[in-house]
Every structure is written in structure tokens, then in C-alpha cells.
Write a protein that holds these residues in place. Structure first.
Motif, PDB file in Angstrom:
ATOM      1  N   THR A  34       0.846  -1.188   0.000  1.00  0.00           N
ATOM      2  CA  THR A  34       0.000   0.000   0.000  1.00  0.00           C
ATOM      3  C   THR A  34       0.883   1.239   0.000  1.00  0.00           C
ATOM      4  O   THR A  34       1.957   1.218   0.603  1.00  0.00           O
ATOM      5  N   SER A  42      -9.839   5.569   0.796  1.00  0.00           N
ATOM      6  CA  SER A  42     -11.186   6.160   0.837  1.00  0.00           C
ATOM      7  C   SER A  42     -12.007   5.477   1.920  1.00  0.00           C
ATOM      8  O   SER A  42     -12.857   6.102   2.570  1.00  0.00           O
ATOM      9  N   THR A  43     -11.766   4.188   2.106  1.00  0.00           N
ATOM     10  CA  THR A  43     -12.521   3.446   3.128  1.00  0.00           C
ATOM     11  C   THR A  43     -12.448   4.179   4.472  1.00  0.00           C
ATOM     12  O   THR A  43     -13.471   4.356   5.152  1.00  0.00           O
ATOM     13  N   GLY A  48     -21.150   8.066   5.817  1.00  0.00           N
ATOM     14  CA  GLY A  48     -22.581   7.833   5.988  1.00  0.00           C
ATOM     15  C   GLY A  48     -22.936   6.431   6.422  1.00  0.00           C
ATOM     16  O   GLY A  48     -23.732   6.218   7.340  1.00  0.00           O
ATOM     17  N   GLY A  49     -22.350   5.421   5.749  1.00  0.00           N
ATOM     18  CA  GLY A  49     -22.682   4.079   6.183  1.00  0.00           C
ATOM     19  C   GLY A  49     -22.558   3.037   5.105  1.00  0.00           C
ATOM     20  O   GLY A  49     -22.018   3.276   4.035  1.00  0.00           O
ATOM     21  N   PHE A 155       2.991   0.787  -5.903  1.00  0.00           N
ATOM     22  CA  PHE A 155       2.832  -0.118  -7.040  1.00  0.00           C
ATOM     23  C   PHE A 155       3.023   0.686  -8.326  1.00  0.00           C
ATOM     24  O   PHE A 155       2.311   1.655  -8.571  1.00  0.00           O
ATOM     25  N   ASP A 207      -4.141   5.091  -9.914  1.00  0.00           N
ATOM     26  CA  ASP A 207      -2.951   4.300 -10.274  1.00  0.00           C
ATOM     27  C   ASP A 207      -3.314   2.923 -10.831  1.00  0.00           C
ATOM     28  O   ASP A 207      -2.736   2.473 -11.830  1.00  0.00           O
ATOM     29  N   GLU A 359     -13.371  -0.158  -5.733  1.00  0.00           N
ATOM     30  CA  GLU A 359     -13.637   0.977  -6.622  1.00  0.00           C
ATOM     31  C   GLU A 359     -12.816   0.928  -7.905  1.00  0.00           C
ATOM     32  O   GLU A 359     -13.229   1.468  -8.936  1.00  0.00           O
ATOM     33  N   SER A 375     -20.960   1.124  -1.849  1.00  0.00           N
ATOM     34  CA  SER A 375     -19.577   0.774  -2.232  1.00  0.00           C
ATOM     35  C   SER A 375     -18.787   0.089  -1.130  1.00  0.00           C
ATOM     36  O   SER A 375     -17.927  -0.741  -1.429  1.00  0.00           O
ATOM     37  N   LEU A 376     -19.038   0.399   0.121  1.00  0.00           N
ATOM     38  CA  LEU A 376     -18.349  -0.353   1.176  1.00  0.00           C
ATOM     39  C   LEU A 376     -18.788  -1.817   1.094  1.00  0.00           C
ATOM     40  O   LEU A 376     -17.985  -2.738   1.227  1.00  0.00           O
TER      41      LEU A 376
HETATM   42  C1  LIG Z   1     -15.166  11.088   1.928  1.00  0.00           C
HETATM   43  C2  LIG Z   1     -15.780   9.810   1.432  1.00  0.00           C
HETATM   44  C3  LIG Z   1     -16.947   9.335   1.994  1.00  0.00           C
HETATM   45  C4  LIG Z   1     -17.520   8.140   1.556  1.00  0.00           C
HETATM   46  N1  LIG Z   1     -18.635   7.662   2.180  1.00  0.00           N
HETATM   47  C5  LIG Z   1     -19.110   6.444   1.839  1.00  0.00           C
HETATM   48  C6  LIG Z   1     -20.172   5.846   2.564  1.00  0.00           C
HETATM   49  O1  LIG Z   1     -20.685   6.410   3.524  1.00  0.00           O
HETATM   50  N2  LIG Z   1     -20.598   4.613   2.169  1.00  0.00           N
HETATM   51  C7  LIG Z   1     -20.046   3.939   1.121  1.00  0.00           C
HETATM   52  O2  LIG Z   1     -20.480   2.820   0.811  1.00  0.00           O
HETATM   53  N3  LIG Z   1     -19.036   4.493   0.417  1.00  0.00           N
HETATM   54  C8  LIG Z   1     -18.541   5.703   0.763  1.00  0.00           C
HETATM   55  N4  LIG Z   1     -17.502   6.234   0.065  1.00  0.00           N
HETATM   56  C9  LIG Z   1     -16.891   5.448  -1.025  1.00  0.00           C
HETATM   57  C10 LIG Z   1     -16.069   4.321  -0.417  1.00  0.00           C
HETATM   58  O3  LIG Z   1     -15.379   4.790   0.720  1.00  0.00           O
HETATM   59  C11 LIG Z   1     -15.062   3.765  -1.401  1.00  0.00           C
HETATM   60  O4  LIG Z   1     -15.640   3.533  -2.649  1.00  0.00           O
HETATM   61  C12 LIG Z   1     -14.484   2.457  -0.898  1.00  0.00           C
HETATM   62  O5  LIG Z   1     -14.007   2.616   0.424  1.00  0.00           O
HETATM   63  C13 LIG Z   1     -13.371   1.989  -1.819  1.00  0.00           C
HETATM   64  O6  LIG Z   1     -12.727   0.902  -1.225  1.00  0.00           O
HETATM   65  P1  LIG Z   1     -11.483   0.271  -1.966  1.00  0.00           P
HETATM   66  O7  LIG Z   1     -10.932  -0.772  -1.065  1.00  0.00           O
HETATM   67  O8  LIG Z   1     -11.841  -0.104  -3.339  1.00  0.00           O
HETATM   68  O9  LIG Z   1     -10.451   1.490  -2.107  1.00  0.00           O
HETATM   69  P2  LIG Z   1      -9.756   2.371  -0.980  1.00  0.00           P
HETATM   70  O10 LIG Z   1     -10.445   2.247   0.314  1.00  0.00           O
HETATM   71  O11 LIG Z   1      -9.574   3.739  -1.529  1.00  0.00           O
HETATM   72  O12 LIG Z   1      -8.328   1.693  -0.863  1.00  0.00           O
HETATM   73  C14 LIG Z   1      -7.394   1.778  -1.924  1.00  0.00           C
HETATM   74  C15 LIG Z   1      -6.038   1.380  -1.392  1.00  0.00           C
HETATM   75  O13 LIG Z   1      -5.101   1.279  -2.466  1.00  0.00           O
HETATM   76  C16 LIG Z   1      -3.910   1.977  -2.127  1.00  0.00           C
HETATM   77  N5  LIG Z   1      -3.241   2.392  -3.363  1.00  0.00           N
HETATM   78  C17 LIG Z   1      -3.713   3.179  -4.358  1.00  0.00           C
HETATM   79  N6  LIG Z   1      -2.783   3.303  -5.326  1.00  0.00           N
HETATM   80  C18 LIG Z   1      -1.708   2.576  -4.945  1.00  0.00           C
HETATM   81  C19 LIG Z   1      -0.415   2.331  -5.493  1.00  0.00           C
HETATM   82  N7  LIG Z   1      -0.008   2.861  -6.643  1.00  0.00           N
HETATM   83  N8  LIG Z   1       0.446   1.536  -4.795  1.00  0.00           N
HETATM   84  C20 LIG Z   1       0.099   0.983  -3.610  1.00  0.00           C
HETATM   85  N9  LIG Z   1      -1.106   1.211  -3.038  1.00  0.00           N
HETATM   86  C21 LIG Z   1      -1.992   1.988  -3.692  1.00  0.00           C
HETATM   87  C22 LIG Z   1      -4.416   3.131  -1.277  1.00  0.00           C
HETATM   88  O14 LIG Z   1      -3.365   3.723  -0.539  1.00  0.00           O
HETATM   89  C23 LIG Z   1      -5.447   2.391  -0.418  1.00  0.00           C
HETATM   90  O15 LIG Z   1      -4.825   1.660   0.601  1.00  0.00           O
HETATM   91  C24 LIG Z   1     -16.916   7.427   0.493  1.00  0.00           C
HETATM   92  C25 LIG Z   1     -15.751   7.916  -0.102  1.00  0.00           C
HETATM   93  C26 LIG Z   1     -15.179   9.086   0.367  1.00  0.00           C
HETATM   94  C27 LIG Z   1     -13.913   9.579  -0.258  1.00  0.00           C
END
Ligand SMILES: Cc1cc2nc3c(=O)[nH]c(=O)nc-3n(C[C@H](O)[C@H](O)[C@H](O)COP(=O)(O)OP(=O)(O)OC[C@H]3O[C@@H](n4cnc5c(N)ncnc54)[C@H](O)[C@@H]3O)c2cc1C
Length: 494
Positions: A34, A42-43, A48-49, A155, A207, A359, A375-376
Motif C-alpha cells: 500500500t 477512501s474506506t 454515511g454508512g 505499485f 494508479d 472501486e 460501495s463499502l
Molecule cells: C469522503 C468519502 C466518503 C464516503 N462515504 C461512503 C459511505 O458512507 N458509504 C459507502 O459505501 N461508500 C462511501 N464512500 C466510497 C467508499 O469509501 C469507497 O468507494 C471504498 O471505500 C473503496 O474501497 P477500496 O478498497 O476499493 O479502495 P480504498 O479504500 O480507496 O483503498 C485503496 C487502497 O489502495 C492503495 N493504493 C492506491 N494506489 C496505490 C499504489 N499505486 N500503490 C500501492 N497502493 C496503492 C491506497 O493507498 C489504499 O490503501 C466514500 C468515499 C469518500 C472519499
């Protein structure tokens, strides 16, 4: 170049990556790499939930219908079925691992958000749901010695040889390592940083999308970017998200003359889908010549607001806005990528040995517009599925001997800050909430003049991020040009 071998490589430590890693850890050694601290994602900031059909008044069928309706006809039914059917089990599992969702008299509390026809959103510590989920997942990952966690490991690119993915190149402490893996799971999250106004953290630079595209992965739905209608608009303040849940609890939107207007734009008023609310706000801002509108929750009880939205209350107060007595200035911001690396419901991409979840992926579960708080749940459900598919299909490590070919330049991008800012501003102005053929082509022309940036791999995270921001931006623009009609979050003024 240094080379290391591991059974499973997981890229990203948000909800999707960590959930995938738990499945992989059942079958072998796992690296989670990471680019920042383990929790920066973003997680961590999700407020909200998490939507799940567990409330008495709700059913899986109604959750399915609401998701399909929000997706504006472009959801893939099979993916939505998978999400809503497997969601309850994934949430109960999370609770068994220690997740503390808010309760009243030992019963889970469910709230309402826009475009949900039932109260089905679980939340934690009021408005810190993502932080609670990430806390529980990291705690579990820490208890599993077979999962090695590499923070600040960037990465760079996938190792793809003869149509098969064999791991990835990682940049750590200025050194490139080839991590050879029996299966690789991409979980790098979204790309909000492609826009100058975004709710996303700094790590969301697209990325994974850009690198997968470079490796030959099929991409889908990149034109569908969700803009959150209400991010804080105050001088000196970050574009902090003001959760949809405020409107679910009765907050109203007012223009700068303090007049309500959402009812004039849609029958569901404040609870219409995000694309509708975001466009109504833009129209109203244009009509009144303002850069923001207001969110008003002052009619609710002061103590209730403080307890229900403690993080939002405290953050706004830092910028001298007391949300219990004052209107909150807000404007839309880029929030979520519906599109990404195309996968089936088991996380497979078109490249053998490469899986994607969360995402960064596009399973078709969101169609043209994501239903709030899905999305969570998506990260949990499809993270687990990608992990278990990788286990079933992993290549034998002794058969992995790809040609390693990554050239890293010692040169630097000239004026990197200026280039980054130009791309993000052009995306906001020309490829934002309302687009047209003319504005999209203007953006493409600017990006073409910057294409020298994408010709190299760099020795710093910042420069590689700029390259990925540019490539992701180009993918969004090209898809937006191809889709000539308006649908869901993609609105063409022409
Ligand atoms: C402010 C905010 C509020 C939100 N509220 C909600 C909500 O209430 N309910 C809901 O369902 N969704 C919500 N969302 C959306 C949701 O949080 C995300 O869509 C979801 O958490 C994405 O999860 P993920 O594991 O795919 O990505 P992420 O949680 O973003 O994790 C991505 C990971 O990849 C790593 N990474 C990225 N690029 C690289 C690289 N080049 N090399 C190594 N590591 C890398 C990052 O550092 C991170 O650890 C919200 C988003 C935001 C920004």
C-alpha cells in the motif's frame, strides 16, 4: 532488479484489498502493498454508512430494485444480485470480527439515504463508518502472520508476460522490486484526485486503473463519475464531505438567498439521486451567480445533531461553522468512479492471473450511477470473491519466470505541480458534472500536449501519480466522448 516471490499479491489496503487478503491467506503467503500508511484509503473516510438489507422492513429484493433504479438501466443484474444477496453475510461476519455499528437498545439502527426506499444504512460512531470498518479489518490483518504488510510501497506496473499477470513492480525507499506472485489482486480504489474538486483522499490518483490499462486490461464505464452534491465550501477548508445522511435525516438545500429549490427540480427533492441533486445545485449556482449553496440542518435538535454527526460537527466547527445553528456552505465535488477495470462477478479481468475488486473494478454493479452506501458493501462482497477466485486459480510459483522489463528514468517531470494542477482543473471545468463534445475535445487537446509525461516510469511516487492522473483523465474523456447521450451521472449538454 531485486525479485521476491509470494503466493498472492494484494495491491491496496482499503476494504476490498484487506477482505480479499483474508481469503488468500487461507491458501498461502500474502503480501499486501500500500502506498501510504495501512489505513490511508477512501474506506477510512467513508462517513454515511453501509447499505445492507438486514432491517425488518427491508428485503434483498427491494435493495436490488433500488440499486437497479439508481443505475439508470445500465447495471448488470447478476452483479447486483450478488451484491445484495451476499451483503448480509459479509456484514454479519464483520460484526463477528468486532465491528461496532450504532445501536439503540441492542438493536442495529438503520438510516435513510437518497434513492433508498427503505431505511437500510448501518453506520458507526455516527458518521465514521469507514473508519470503524478499516479498524476491524486492519486488526484482523495484524493477527494473521501469513499476511505481510508493506506500507509506503508504491505499485508501479503489473508484470504481464504472454497474456498472464505474474505480479507487480513495487517502488519502496527509492528501490524497485519485482514481486512475483501466483495471483495478483488489484484493489487500489478510485481516482477522485483526477479532479480539482474532490472528496477523495490524496491516495486516490487512479494508479490501478492506469496501470491495468497499460497492461492491456479491458476498461468499462469510465465516463461515469459520481459527483457528490455536498462537499464543504469554506475558505481554507478542505473539500470535506458532508454526508448524504444529513439529507436522510431531514437537511434541506437552500440557494444563496436561503430559498429551498430542490422541489422545483425533482419530485424526490433532497432525496433524489446524486446526479440529479448535483445538477440542480449547479443550475442554481449558475442562476444566482454563486459558487456554493447551503445545507440546512438547524431545525433538528442540537444534541441530536452533535451525537449523530460528531465528525461533521467537529470538522465544520474547526472552520467556524456551527452546523447546529448555521447554514453549511457546500458545492459538488468528484466522489466515486463507477467505471474501472472490467471484471466478472468473481473478480476476473481479461488478463489471466489478474483480479480486481472495489472501486478500481467495474463489475457493472453501479451502472450509470451508484446507489449511496453500496460501495463499502461492494468492497466486502467482491473483495472476498476476488480473493477466493485467486485461491482457486493461482499459478504455481515454480512456473513463474517472466521476463522482467521495466525501465525507470532518472529524469524528472518539468513543472510537475503546474502539470498536475492543469489536468485537475481542466477535468473539473471541461469533463465535470455537465459535458459537451466541444468541452471534451478541448480537454483532450490539452492532455495531448502533456503526453510526454506518460512515456516514462519515474523514481518518485509523486511523478508516477501525475502520469496516472493524466492517463486516467484521458480514459474518462475518451469514454465520455464516445457516449453521446446523457444517462445517469454522464450528462451531455449537447
Ligand atoms: C469522503 C468519502 C466518503 C464516503 N462515504 C461512503 C459511505 O458512507 N458509504 C459507502 O459505501 N461508500 C462511501 N464512500 C466510497 C467508499 O469509501 C469507497 O468507494 C471504498 O471505500 C473503496 O474501497 P477500496 O478498497 O476499493 O479502495 P480504498 O479504500 O480507496 O483503498 C485503496 C487502497 O489502495 C492503495 N493504493 C492506491 N494506489 C496505490 C499504489 N499505486 N500503490 C500501492 N497502493 C496503492 C491506497 O493507498 C489504499 O490503501 C466514500 C468515499 C469518500 C472519499
Amino acid at each position: 532488479m531485486i525479485a521476491e516471490r509470494v503466493d498472492f499479491l494484494v495491491i491496496g489496503s482499503g476494504v476490498a484489498g484487506l477482505r480479499a487478503a483474508f481469503e488468500a491467506a487461507e491458501a498461502g503467503s500474502v503480501y499486501v502493498i500500500t502506498k501510504d500508511t495501512l489505513k490511508e484509503s477512501s474506506t477510512e473516510y467513508a462517513q454515511g454508512g453501509v447499505a445492507v438489507a438486514l432491517c425488518d422492513e427491508d428485503t434483498i429484493g427491494i435493495h436490488f430494485e433500488d440499486t437497479i433504479k439508481a443505475g439508470d438501466g445500465l447495471c448488470i443484474d447478476e452483479a447486483v444480485h450478488t451484491l445484495v444477496n451476499e451483503g448480509p453475510e459479509r456484514i454479519m461476519e464483520l460484526i463477528s470480527w468486532g465491528a461496532e455499528f450504532d445501536k439503540s437498545d441492542s438493536r442495529l439502527i438503520f438510516t435513510l439515504e437518497a434513492a433508498h426506499s427503505r431505511r437500510r444504512i448501518l453506520h458507526a460512531h455516527g458518521d465514521s463508518t469507514g473508519r470503524e470498518i478499516e479498524r476491524v479489518l486492519i486488526k484482523k490483518a495484524m493477527s494473521m502472520p501469513q499476511i505481510k504488510k508493506y506500507s509506503f510501497a508504491y505499485f508501479l506496473d503489473l508484470i504481464v508476460f504472454d497474456g498472464q499477470c505474474y505480479g507487480a513492480y513495487m517502488l519502496r525507499d527509492g528501490q524497485v522490486t519485482a514481486v512475483l506472485a501466483g495471483a495478483t489482486i488489484l484493489a487500489t480504489g478510485g481516482a477522485g484526485q483526477v479532479y480539482s474538486r474532490t472528496t477523495n483522499p490524496q491516495v486516490a490518483t487512479g494508479d490501478g486503473m492506469a496501470a491495468a490499462y497499460r497492461a492491456g486490461a479491458e476498461m468499462s464505464d469510465m465516463e461515469f463519475v459520481q459527483f457528490h452534491p455536498t462537499s464543504l465550501y469554506a475558505s481554507g477548508a478542505p473539500q470535506f464531505l458532508i454526508s448524504e445522511a444529513l439529507r436522510g435525516e431531514g437537511a434541506v438545500i437552500r440557494n444563496i438567498h436561503k430559498e429551498k429549490f430542490m422541489g422545483l427540480y425533482h419530485i424526490d427533492a433532497e432525496l433524489a439521486t446524486r446526479d440529479v441533486v448535483a445538477r440542480a445545485i449547479v443550475s442554481e449556482m449558475t442562476r444566482t451567480g454563486s459558487h456554493y449553496v447551503y445545507l440546512d440542518i438547524t431545525h433538528l435538535d442540537k444534541e441530536y445533531i452533535k451525537n449523530r454527526f460528531p465528525r461533521i460537527y467537529k470538522t465544520c466547527l474547526k472552520y467556524d461553522i456551527d452546523i447546529t445553528t448555521e447554514l453549511i456552505p457546500v458545492s459538488p465535488a468528484a466522489h466515486y468512479m463507477m467505471g474501472g477495470v472490467m471484471t466478472d462477478i468473481d473478480g476476473r479481468t481479461n488478463i489471466k492471473g489478474l483480479y480486481a475488486a472495489g472501486e478500481v473494478a467495474c463489475t457493472g454493479v453501479h451502472g450509470a450511477n451508484r446507489l449511496a452506501s453500496n460501495s463499502l458493501l461492494e468492497g466486502l462482497v467482491f473483495g472476498a470473491r476476488a480473493g477466493s477466485t485467486a485461491v482457486k486459480e493461482q499459478a504455481d510459483l515454480k512456473d513463474i519466470n517472466p521476463e522482467l522489463a521495466l525501465t525507470v528514468t532518472q529524469d524528472h517531470i518539468e513543472n510537475p505541480d503546474e502539470i498536475r494542477s492543469t489536468i485537475r482543473r481542466v477535468m473539473w471545468e471541461k469533463v465535470g458534472i455537465i459535458r459537451s463534445a466541444a468541452s471534451l475535445h478541448e480537454a483532450l487537446d490539452v492532455f495531448t500536449t502533456l503526453s510526454h509525461v506518460t512515456a516514462h516510469t519515474y523514481l518518485t511516487r509523486y511523478e508516477n501519480e501525475i502520469k496516472n492522473i493524466l492517463q486516467t483523465a484521458q480514459l474518462i474523456v475518451q469514454s465520455a466522448i464516445e457516449r453521446k447521450d446523457s444517462i445517469g451521472a454522464h450528462y451531455r449538454s449537447d
